[in-house]
Write a protein that holds these residues in place. Structure first.
Motif, short mmCIF file in Angstrom:
data_model
loop_
_atom_site.label_atom_id
_atom_site.label_comp_id
_atom_site.label_asym_id
_atom_site.label_seq_id
_atom_site.Cartn_x
_atom_site.Cartn_y
_atom_site.Cartn_z
N GLN A 55 17.25 -20.66 -3.73
CA GLN A 55 18.32 -21.46 -4.31
C GLN A 55 18.50 -21.17 -5.79
O GLN A 55 18.19 -21.97 -6.66
N THR A 56 18.99 -19.96 -6.05
CA THR A 56 19.32 -19.55 -7.41
C THR A 56 20.69 -18.88 -7.37
O THR A 56 21.15 -18.47 -6.30
N PRO A 57 21.34 -18.73 -8.52
CA PRO A 57 22.66 -18.09 -8.50
C PRO A 57 22.61 -16.63 -8.05
O PRO A 57 23.64 -16.09 -7.63
N ALA A 58 21.46 -15.99 -8.13
CA ALA A 58 21.36 -14.60 -7.70
C ALA A 58 21.29 -14.45 -6.20
O ALA A 58 21.55 -13.37 -5.66
N ARG A 59 20.94 -15.53 -5.48
CA ARG A 59 20.67 -15.42 -4.04
C ARG A 59 21.55 -16.37 -3.21
O ARG A 59 21.26 -16.61 -2.06
N THR A 60 22.59 -16.92 -3.80
CA THR A 60 23.48 -17.83 -3.09
C THR A 60 24.92 -17.36 -3.24
O THR A 60 25.22 -16.48 -4.04
N ARG A 69 25.24 -21.30 -10.92
CA ARG A 69 25.61 -20.40 -12.02
C ARG A 69 26.15 -21.21 -13.20
O ARG A 69 25.88 -20.89 -14.36
N GLY A 70 26.91 -22.26 -12.90
CA GLY A 70 27.44 -23.09 -13.97
C GLY A 70 26.34 -23.73 -14.80
O GLY A 70 26.46 -23.83 -16.03
N ALA A 71 25.27 -24.15 -14.13
CA ALA A 71 24.16 -24.75 -14.86
C ALA A 71 23.47 -23.73 -15.76
O ALA A 71 23.11 -24.03 -16.91
N HIS A 72 23.27 -22.52 -15.25
CA HIS A 72 22.67 -21.46 -16.07
C HIS A 72 23.57 -21.12 -17.24
O HIS A 72 23.09 -20.94 -18.38
N MET A 73 24.86 -21.04 -16.99
CA MET A 73 25.81 -20.70 -18.05
C MET A 73 25.78 -21.76 -19.16
O MET A 73 25.80 -21.43 -20.36
N ALA A 74 25.71 -23.03 -18.76
CA ALA A 74 25.69 -24.11 -19.75
C ALA A 74 24.42 -24.05 -20.59
O ALA A 74 24.46 -24.23 -21.81
N ALA A 75 23.27 -23.79 -19.93
CA ALA A 75 22.00 -23.74 -20.66
C ALA A 75 21.96 -22.54 -21.60
O ALA A 75 21.61 -22.67 -22.79
N LEU A 76 22.33 -21.37 -21.11
CA LEU A 76 22.29 -20.18 -21.95
C LEU A 76 23.31 -20.26 -23.08
O LEU A 76 23.10 -19.69 -24.15
N SER A 178 14.30 -27.32 -20.82
CA SER A 178 14.70 -28.70 -21.10
C SER A 178 16.16 -28.93 -20.76
O SER A 178 16.53 -29.98 -20.22
N TRP A 179 17.01 -27.96 -21.08
CA TRP A 179 18.44 -28.12 -20.82
C TRP A 179 18.73 -28.13 -19.33
O TRP A 179 19.61 -28.87 -18.87
N LEU A 180 18.01 -27.34 -18.55
CA LEU A 180 18.19 -27.38 -17.10
C LEU A 180 17.74 -28.73 -16.54
O LEU A 180 18.41 -29.32 -15.69
N LEU A 181 16.61 -29.22 -17.02
CA LEU A 181 16.11 -30.51 -16.55
C LEU A 181 17.08 -31.64 -16.90
O LEU A 181 17.20 -32.63 -16.14
N ALA A 182 17.77 -31.51 -18.02
CA ALA A 182 18.67 -32.58 -18.46
C ALA A 182 20.05 -32.50 -17.81
O ALA A 182 20.85 -33.42 -17.96
N ASP A 183 20.32 -31.42 -17.07
CA ASP A 183 21.64 -31.23 -16.46
C ASP A 183 21.73 -32.06 -15.19
O ASP A 183 21.06 -31.77 -14.19
N ALA A 305 31.36 -12.00 -9.70
CA ALA A 305 30.81 -13.37 -9.73
C ALA A 305 29.33 -13.42 -10.07
O ALA A 305 28.84 -14.45 -10.53
N HIS A 306 28.60 -12.30 -9.84
CA HIS A 306 27.16 -12.30 -10.08
C HIS A 306 26.78 -11.48 -11.32
O HIS A 306 25.60 -11.17 -11.50
N ALA A 307 27.73 -11.15 -12.17
CA ALA A 307 27.41 -10.39 -13.37
C ALA A 307 26.39 -11.14 -14.22
O ALA A 307 26.36 -12.37 -14.25
N CYS A 308 25.55 -10.39 -14.91
CA CYS A 308 24.47 -10.98 -15.72
C CYS A 308 25.04 -11.92 -16.78
O CYS A 308 25.95 -11.56 -17.53
N LEU A 309 24.47 -13.12 -16.84
CA LEU A 309 24.91 -14.11 -17.83
C LEU A 309 24.25 -13.91 -19.19
O LEU A 309 24.71 -14.48 -20.18
#
Length: 364
Positions: A55-60, A69-76, A178-183, A305-309
Motif C-alpha cells: 500500500q504505497t504509491p509505487a505499488r497501487t 501519492r497526494g500524501a507523499h506530495m504534500a509531505a515532500l 511527522s507530516w505523514l502521521l499528521a495527515d 502518474a508514477h513519476a518520481c516526486l
C-alpha cells in the motif's frame, strides 16, 4: 523484448522511447499493482521482495494511488530545500576532511553512501541513535540476488521504523515522518506510515548513491566530461548526461497489464511484468542525436502518474556532492578498475577507488 528477471521469471523489456512513454503514461492499461503476478512467483524468487505489492504509491493504481501519492506530495512539498542544501554541504565537507590528507579514497563507501543516507535520515526524521542500524539494513532494499537476505533486511527495517513512528507520535518534528502521521486524509495506521517510509528509503538511497557514483565515474573516464573539470560544463549538465547515458536505475518502472496488451506488433501477456529499459530508451535512434547538453527529456525519473516526486531533492543532493568533491580534490583519478554491480535493475559501481595529490592544508 522477452527477458527473464530471474531464472524462470519471464518479463518483457520495453526499449523504444515512444513505447516506454506510452506504457508509463497509460496507467489504466499498465497498472503498477503486482499482486496477481506475486501469486505465481515462488517465495524464493530473488526479485520478488523488490517488486512485492504493497500500500504505497509505487505499488497501487487508480483512486488508492492518487490518495497515497497526494500524501507523499504534500509531505515532500514541505521540505526546506535551502536547509537540505546547507546540511548536505556540511556533511560533504566533513566526509572529505576524513580522507583529504591521505591521497586516496573509495568514494562510494567513504563519501556517496554515508552522505546520501544521512540526508535521507534527516528528511525522514529518523532518531540519530537508529542511524547505524538503519545503514546496515538499507542495502537489502536493493538486493535482487538473495531473497532471504532481502526479506530479512526489510523486516529489520520495518521493526526499526516502527519504533521510530511510535516515538514520533509523541515527539513530532519538521520531517516527513511527522507530516505523514499528521495527515488526516489518508487516515494512516502506524504500519502504513512504516510502509511509506520504506518506500522512501528504497527509492531515495540507492538510486541517489548510484547517480553520484555514476557521475564521478563519468567525469573520470569519459572524455566528453573533461569540460566538467574546467568549469565550462555545469554539474547539472554532467548529471543530465549521466541520467541519459548511464542512469542508476537502468531498468525499472515495472508495470503489470491486467489483460493482454498490444505494443507495436507485440502482444504482452496479462500479469507478466513489463519493465522499462530506461537506459535503452535513451539510446533510441529516434531521440539519441546530436549534443544533448541542456536536454532534460530523459525518463530516468519515470514519467506519468508514477513519476518520481523527489527528483529535485535527488538532483540537489547529487549536485552539492559533486560540487564539494570537485572543489576539494579536482586532480583525482581512478585508482582501479570499476566493477559494476550485478542487478537486473540498478547500475552503479560497487566501488569508486581514486587517488589524488594529498592536501597540504585542510581544504575546508
Amino acid at each position: 523484448m522477452p527477458v527473464e528477471l530471474a531464472p524462470g521469471v519471464p518479463a518483457t523489456l520495453v526499449m523504444g522511447h515512444e513505447d516506454a512513454l506510452h506504457v508509463l503514461q497509460s496507467p489504466e492499461r499498465f497498472p503498477a499493482t503486482s499482486a496477481e503476478w506475486q501469486k505465481k512467483v515462488p517465495v524464493e524468487c530473488p526479485v520478488r521482495p523488490l517488486l512485492a505489492s504493497g500500500q504505497t504509491p509505487a505499488r497501487t493504481s487508480g483512486v488508492e494511488h492518487s490518495r497515497l501519492r497526494g500524501a507523499h506530495m504534500a509531505a515532500l512539498g514541505r521540505v526546506d530545500q535551502h536547509a537540505v542544501q546547507a546540511e548536505v554541504e556540511r556533511d560533504a565537507v566533513a566526509l572529505i576532511n576524513e580522507f583529504w590528507h591521505r591521497g586516496e579514497a573509495e568514494l562510494r563507501g567513504q563519501f556517496a553512501a554515508p552522505l546520501v543516507l544521512a540526508a535521507v535520515n534527516r528528511l525522514v526524521g529518523l532518531p540519530e541513535e537508529m542511524a547505524d542500524e538503519v545503514a546496515r539494513v538499507v542495502p537489502a532494499l536493493a538486493e535482487a540476488g538473495d531473497a532471504v537476505a532481502a526479506v530479512a533486511g526489510r523486516r529489520t527495517l520495518e521493526s526499526l521504523l516502527g519504533e521510530a513512528v511510535l516515538w514520533k507520535t509523541t515527539a513530532p518534528g519538521a520531517d516527513v515522518m511527522s507530516w505523514l502521521l499528521a495527515d488526516d486524509d489518508p487516515g494512516w495506521s502506524e504500519s502504513e506510515v512504516v510502509a511509506q517510509l520504506i518506500l522512501i528509503y528504497e527509492m531515495a538511497v540507492e538510486p541517489t548513491i548510484g547517480l553520484i557514483t555514476n557521475a564521478i565515474a563519468s567525469i573520470l573516464t569519459d572524455d566528453r566530461m573533461d569540460a566538467a573539470l574546467g568549469g565550462s560544463m555545469s554539474t547539472r549538465d554532467v548529471l543530465d548526461a549521466v541520467l541519459f547515458d548511464n542512469p542508476p536505475l537502468a531498468q525499472w518502472c515495472v508495470r503489470y497489464p491486467q489483460v493482454p496488451q498490444l505494443i507495436g506488433n507485440v502482444w504482452l501477456p496479462a500479469h507478466r511484468p513489463v519493465v522499462i529499459g530506461l537506459a535503452a530508451s535513451h539510446r533510441d535512434p529516434a531521440i539519441a542525436r546530436g549534443d544533448r547538453r541542456g536536454n532534460r527529456s530523459h525518463i530516468a525519473f519515470g514519467a506519468g502518474a508514477h513519476a518520481c516526486l523527489a527528483s529535485d531533492l535527488a538532483l540537489l543532493i547529487a549536485t552539492v556532492a559533486i560540487d564539494q568533491l570537485m572543489d576539494a580534490v579536482p586532480d583525482m583519478e581512478l585508482a582501479g578498475e570499476l566493477v559494476w554491480r550485478p542487478s537486473p535493475f540498478h547500475r552503479s559501481p560497487t566501488a569508486v577507488p581514486v587517488r589524488f595529490e594529498p592536501a597540504r592544508s585542510r581544504p575546508y
